[in-house]
Design an enzyme around this catalytic site. Structure first.
Site, PDB file in Angstrom:
ATOM      1  N   THR A  45       0.833  -1.189   0.000  1.00 41.11           N
ATOM      2  CA  THR A  45       0.000   0.000   0.000  1.00 41.11           C
ATOM      3  C   THR A  45       0.878   1.253   0.000  1.00 41.11           C
ATOM      4  O   THR A  45       1.816   1.364   0.788  1.00 41.11           O
ATOM      5  CB  THR A  45      -0.934  -0.012   1.218  1.00 41.11           C
ATOM      6  OG1 THR A  45      -1.805  -1.134   1.129  1.00 41.11           O
ATOM      7  CG2 THR A  45      -1.729   1.251   1.346  1.00 41.11           C
ATOM      8  N   ASN A  87       1.885  -9.791  10.869  1.00 43.00           N
ATOM      9  CA  ASN A  87       2.562  -8.506  10.638  1.00 43.00           C
ATOM     10  C   ASN A  87       1.772  -7.375  11.275  1.00 43.00           C
ATOM     11  O   ASN A  87       0.548  -7.431  11.382  1.00 43.00           O
ATOM     12  CB  ASN A  87       2.760  -8.257   9.137  1.00 43.00           C
ATOM     13  CG  ASN A  87       1.626  -7.479   8.508  1.00 43.00           C
ATOM     14  OD1 ASN A  87       1.563  -6.255   8.583  1.00 43.00           O
ATOM     15  ND2 ASN A  87       0.694  -8.205   7.874  1.00 43.00           N
ATOM     16  N   MET A 118       2.923  -4.029  10.214  1.00 41.79           N
ATOM     17  CA  MET A 118       3.822  -3.104   9.518  1.00 41.79           C
ATOM     18  C   MET A 118       3.363  -1.648   9.619  1.00 41.79           C
ATOM     19  O   MET A 118       4.161  -0.748   9.837  1.00 41.79           O
ATOM     20  CB  MET A 118       3.951  -3.506   8.049  1.00 41.79           C
ATOM     21  CG  MET A 118       4.403  -4.945   7.812  1.00 41.79           C
ATOM     22  SD  MET A 118       6.015  -5.343   8.509  1.00 41.79           S
ATOM     23  CE  MET A 118       7.094  -4.470   7.395  1.00 41.79           C
ATOM     24  N   PHE A 149       1.586   0.256   7.103  1.00 46.35           N
ATOM     25  CA  PHE A 149       1.714   1.016   5.852  1.00 46.35           C
ATOM     26  C   PHE A 149       3.079   1.702   5.737  1.00 46.35           C
ATOM     27  O   PHE A 149       3.183   2.872   5.350  1.00 46.35           O
ATOM     28  CB  PHE A 149       0.609   2.072   5.732  1.00 46.35           C
ATOM     29  CG  PHE A 149      -0.752   1.543   5.358  1.00 46.35           C
ATOM     30  CD1 PHE A 149      -0.968   0.212   5.050  1.00 46.35           C
ATOM     31  CD2 PHE A 149      -1.841   2.396   5.320  1.00 46.35           C
ATOM     32  CE1 PHE A 149      -2.238  -0.264   4.701  1.00 46.35           C
ATOM     33  CE2 PHE A 149      -3.113   1.948   4.972  1.00 46.35           C
ATOM     34  CZ  PHE A 149      -3.313   0.607   4.666  1.00 46.35           C
ATOM     35  N   ASN A 160      -2.117  -0.240  -5.028  1.00 50.70           N
ATOM     36  CA  ASN A 160      -2.940  -0.253  -3.825  1.00 50.70           C
ATOM     37  C   ASN A 160      -2.631   0.997  -3.015  1.00 50.70           C
ATOM     38  O   ASN A 160      -1.462   1.272  -2.709  1.00 50.70           O
ATOM     39  CB  ASN A 160      -2.598  -1.529  -3.049  1.00 50.70           C
ATOM     40  CG  ASN A 160      -3.434  -1.743  -1.814  1.00 50.70           C
ATOM     41  OD1 ASN A 160      -3.412  -0.931  -0.908  1.00 50.70           O
ATOM     42  ND2 ASN A 160      -4.122  -2.871  -1.752  1.00 50.70           N
ATOM     43  N   ASN A 174      -7.474   0.402  -0.181  1.00 53.53           N
ATOM     44  CA  ASN A 174      -7.263  -0.545   0.918  1.00 53.53           C
ATOM     45  C   ASN A 174      -7.758   0.064   2.225  1.00 53.53           C
ATOM     46  O   ASN A 174      -7.101   0.929   2.809  1.00 53.53           O
ATOM     47  CB  ASN A 174      -5.775  -0.894   1.027  1.00 53.53           C
ATOM     48  CG  ASN A 174      -5.494  -1.920   2.116  1.00 53.53           C
ATOM     49  OD1 ASN A 174      -6.415  -2.496   2.692  1.00 53.53           O
ATOM     50  ND2 ASN A 174      -4.237  -2.141   2.407  1.00 53.53           N
ATOM     51  N   SER A 231      -6.648  -2.915   6.403  1.00 62.00           N
ATOM     52  CA  SER A 231      -5.517  -3.237   7.272  1.00 62.00           C
ATOM     53  C   SER A 231      -5.889  -3.055   8.740  1.00 62.00           C
ATOM     54  O   SER A 231      -6.477  -2.037   9.110  1.00 62.00           O
ATOM     55  CB  SER A 231      -4.316  -2.342   6.946  1.00 62.00           C
ATOM     56  OG  SER A 231      -3.289  -2.535   7.906  1.00 62.00           O
ATOM     57  N   ASN A 248      -3.648  -2.619  11.028  1.00 58.76           N
ATOM     58  CA  ASN A 248      -2.454  -2.078  11.679  1.00 58.76           C
ATOM     59  C   ASN A 248      -2.356  -0.563  11.662  1.00 58.76           C
ATOM     60  O   ASN A 248      -1.378  -0.003  12.146  1.00 58.76           O
ATOM     61  CB  ASN A 248      -1.202  -2.683  11.020  1.00 58.76           C
ATOM     62  CG  ASN A 248      -1.171  -4.185  11.168  1.00 58.76           C
ATOM     63  OD1 ASN A 248      -1.468  -4.713  12.230  1.00 58.76           O
ATOM     64  ND2 ASN A 248      -0.845  -4.887  10.089  1.00 58.76           N
ATOM     65  N   THR A 249      -3.368   0.117  11.115  1.00 60.26           N
ATOM     66  CA  THR A 249      -3.496   1.566  11.232  1.00 60.26           C
ATOM     67  C   THR A 249      -4.756   1.832  12.044  1.00 60.26           C
ATOM     68  O   THR A 249      -5.857   1.520  11.587  1.00 60.26           O
ATOM     69  CB  THR A 249      -3.602   2.239   9.853  1.00 60.26           C
ATOM     70  OG1 THR A 249      -2.397   1.994   9.118  1.00 60.26           O
ATOM     71  CG2 THR A 249      -3.807   3.741   9.997  1.00 60.26           C
ATOM     72  N   LYS A 251     -10.650  -3.245  -1.345  1.00 62.02           N
ATOM     73  CA  LYS A 251     -10.139  -4.352  -0.542  1.00 62.02           C
ATOM     74  C   LYS A 251     -10.704  -4.259   0.867  1.00 62.02           C
ATOM     75  O   LYS A 251     -10.540  -3.244   1.552  1.00 62.02           O
ATOM     76  CB  LYS A 251      -8.611  -4.321  -0.494  1.00 62.02           C
ATOM     77  CG  LYS A 251      -8.004  -5.516   0.242  1.00 62.02           C
ATOM     78  CD  LYS A 251      -6.514  -5.626  -0.014  1.00 62.02           C
ATOM     79  CE  LYS A 251      -5.924  -6.865   0.643  1.00 62.02           C
ATOM     80  NZ  LYS A 251      -4.526  -7.108   0.234  1.00 62.02           N
ATOM     81  N   THR A 305      -5.509  -9.589   6.079  1.00 60.85           N
ATOM     82  CA  THR A 305      -5.165 -10.383   7.261  1.00 60.85           C
ATOM     83  C   THR A 305      -6.303 -10.335   8.274  1.00 60.85           C
ATOM     84  O   THR A 305      -7.173  -9.475   8.231  1.00 60.85           O
ATOM     85  CB  THR A 305      -3.879  -9.854   7.900  1.00 60.85           C
ATOM     86  OG1 THR A 305      -4.065  -8.471   8.257  1.00 60.85           O
ATOM     87  CG2 THR A 305      -2.700  -9.988   6.951  1.00 60.85           C
ATOM     88  N   GLY A 340      -4.613 -17.426   2.587  1.00 60.00           N
ATOM     89  CA  GLY A 340      -4.349 -18.841   2.750  1.00 60.00           C
ATOM     90  C   GLY A 340      -4.237 -19.623   1.461  1.00 60.00           C
ATOM     91  O   GLY A 340      -4.326 -20.845   1.464  1.00 60.00           O
ATOM     92  N   TYR A 369       0.463 -14.011  -1.092  1.00 55.76           N
ATOM     93  CA  TYR A 369       1.696 -13.368  -0.652  1.00 55.76           C
ATOM     94  C   TYR A 369       2.407 -14.283   0.341  1.00 55.76           C
ATOM     95  O   TYR A 369       3.492 -14.795   0.070  1.00 55.76           O
ATOM     96  CB  TYR A 369       1.406 -11.986  -0.063  1.00 55.76           C
ATOM     97  CG  TYR A 369       2.540 -11.322   0.702  1.00 55.76           C
ATOM     98  CD1 TYR A 369       3.855 -11.752   0.593  1.00 55.76           C
ATOM     99  CD2 TYR A 369       2.291 -10.228   1.540  1.00 55.76           C
ATOM    100  CE1 TYR A 369       4.879 -11.131   1.294  1.00 55.76           C
ATOM    101  CE2 TYR A 369       3.303  -9.606   2.235  1.00 55.76           C
ATOM    102  CZ  TYR A 369       4.591 -10.060   2.116  1.00 55.76           C
ATOM    103  OH  TYR A 369       5.598  -9.448   2.806  1.00 55.76           O
ATOM    104  N   SER A 370       1.781 -14.579   1.489  1.00 56.91           N
ATOM    105  CA  SER A 370       2.443 -15.374   2.518  1.00 56.91           C
ATOM    106  C   SER A 370       2.824 -16.766   2.023  1.00 56.91           C
ATOM    107  O   SER A 370       3.809 -17.349   2.492  1.00 56.91           O
ATOM    108  CB  SER A 370       1.549 -15.495   3.757  1.00 56.91           C
ATOM    109  OG  SER A 370       1.334 -14.227   4.337  1.00 56.91           O
TER     110      SER A 370
END
Length: 341
Positions: A83, A108, A110, A112, A136, A167, A170, A172-173, A204, A234, A283, A304-305
């Site tokens: 992103t 994660n 992270m 952004f 993204n 996006n 997430s 994580n923000t 997304k 995630t 997954g 990705y993972s």
């Protein structure tokens, strides 16, 4: 090379290993990657764009667009960078990326971390593309008006990208997922669609949704004429993990996410009445899993993972497995299998 590189990469910090991988793929892309085989049965058209195959790289792997050609060289039909935020930001404090090897998963937080739109877009514009390039976009953590950040990002990315993804998924923000609901979602989609020009716009969303929220997002996306939904990102849930890092805060991805991600695909397909293309994420680490999502209604899939544990040969293996499964089930082309379950 995969067998030699993985033990070395797993011996060091996960974020440093990721950075080294991006450096290697960027170098490989500069010297000229081999053109992957393009199976004739696998092209998929979504939002007027013809993807050479249904397998895409999810955002987060190449945040700053440093290794676009290298990732296309692995066989992906689409590469989604980002992103990207309007201004550079360092993200959350380290450590913030954790392998859960026993679970074939990653956590994660992270936040952004990226070098900003102005730094990445020239690389995206100059990249050697062998498929569709998605960009993204997100909002800076300290933005006074986060919707304005999305508007800025969409307007800047649209002339460069084949498609742009908003996006808002997430974890994580802080507060970002609040944009998935209510008047904020409607305003975000209205301003982003006005800014995208003629470039397809994808949304997304997170997998951590209740039924009423899914219905609300689906209606808003249809009303705003969003071109596709990416389901999802995630999860903040922790389904039956055994690895030592299972208690780390952040978003979980990888194999344990598969059941939830597959269910959300079915939920969003039902909520949209199959009227909107859906891109399945979460997954996916084999041709069988990718094919199952396609049969469940996904027009495209992303991963990705899975690359962390499957290595750089994984995309090619997945595409070969999908071809084999299509032939087994009597489908001439991949689009015949979409939603066949």
């Amino acid at each position: 090379m995969t067998f030699l590189a993985r033990p070395l990469l797993f011996a060091i910090d996960a974020e440093r290993a990721h950075g080294l991988t991006i450096d290697m793929l960027a170098a490989w892309g500069r010297v000229g990657t081999p053109l992957p085989a393009r199976p004739p049965a696998l092209p998929v058209t979504v939002a007027g764009l013809t993807f050479p195959n249904p397998l895409g790289l999810a955002a987060g792997a190449d945040k700053d667009g440093r290794a676009i050609a290298g990732f296309f060289g692995l066989g992906f039909g689409a590469v989604e960078i980002g992103t990207l935020t309007p201004l550079p930001q360092s993200g959350n404090p380290r450590p913030r990326l954790f392998r859960l090897t026993a679970d074939r998963a990653v956590i994660n937080r992270m936040g952004f971390n990226n070098g900003g739109l102005a730094a990445a877009l020239p690389r995206a514009r100059a990249a050697n593309r062998k498929g569709m390039l998605g960009i993204n976009v997100g909002a800076n953590k300290d933005a006074a008006d986060r919707i304005a950040d999305y508007e800025t990002g969409v307007a800047a990315a649209a002339p460069v990208a084949d498609y742009v993804t908003i996006n808002i998924s997430s974890p994580n923000t802080p507060g970002l997922r609040d944009l998935q609901h209510g008047p904020a979602l409607a305003e975000l989609l209205a301003r982003a669609t006005a800014a995208r020009g003629t470039t397809p716009l994808f949304l997304k969303v997170a997998p951590d949704q209740e039924p009423a929220q899914i219905d609300e997002i689906a209606k808003a996306a249809i009303d705003a004429r969003i071109d596709a939904l990416i389901v999802g990102n995630t999860t903040v849930s922790r389904p039956g993990l055994t690895s030592p890092n299972a208690g780390e805060a952040g978003g979980l991805s990888g194999t344990p996410l598969a059941p939830l991600a597959a269910q959300r695909l079915r939920d969003f397909r039902s909520a949209t009445g199959a009227a909107m293309p859906i891109i399945a994420v979460g997954g996916i680490d084999s041709g069988a899993e990718a094919y199952a999502r396609i049969r469940a209604g996904a027009s495209l899939v992303q991963l990705y993972s899975g690359l962390v544990y499957g290595g750089p040969s994984l995309p090619g293996r997945i595409l070969k497995e999908i071809e084999t499964l299509l032939q087994r089930d009597g489908f001439a082309i991949i689009t015949d299998a979409i939603g066949s379950d």
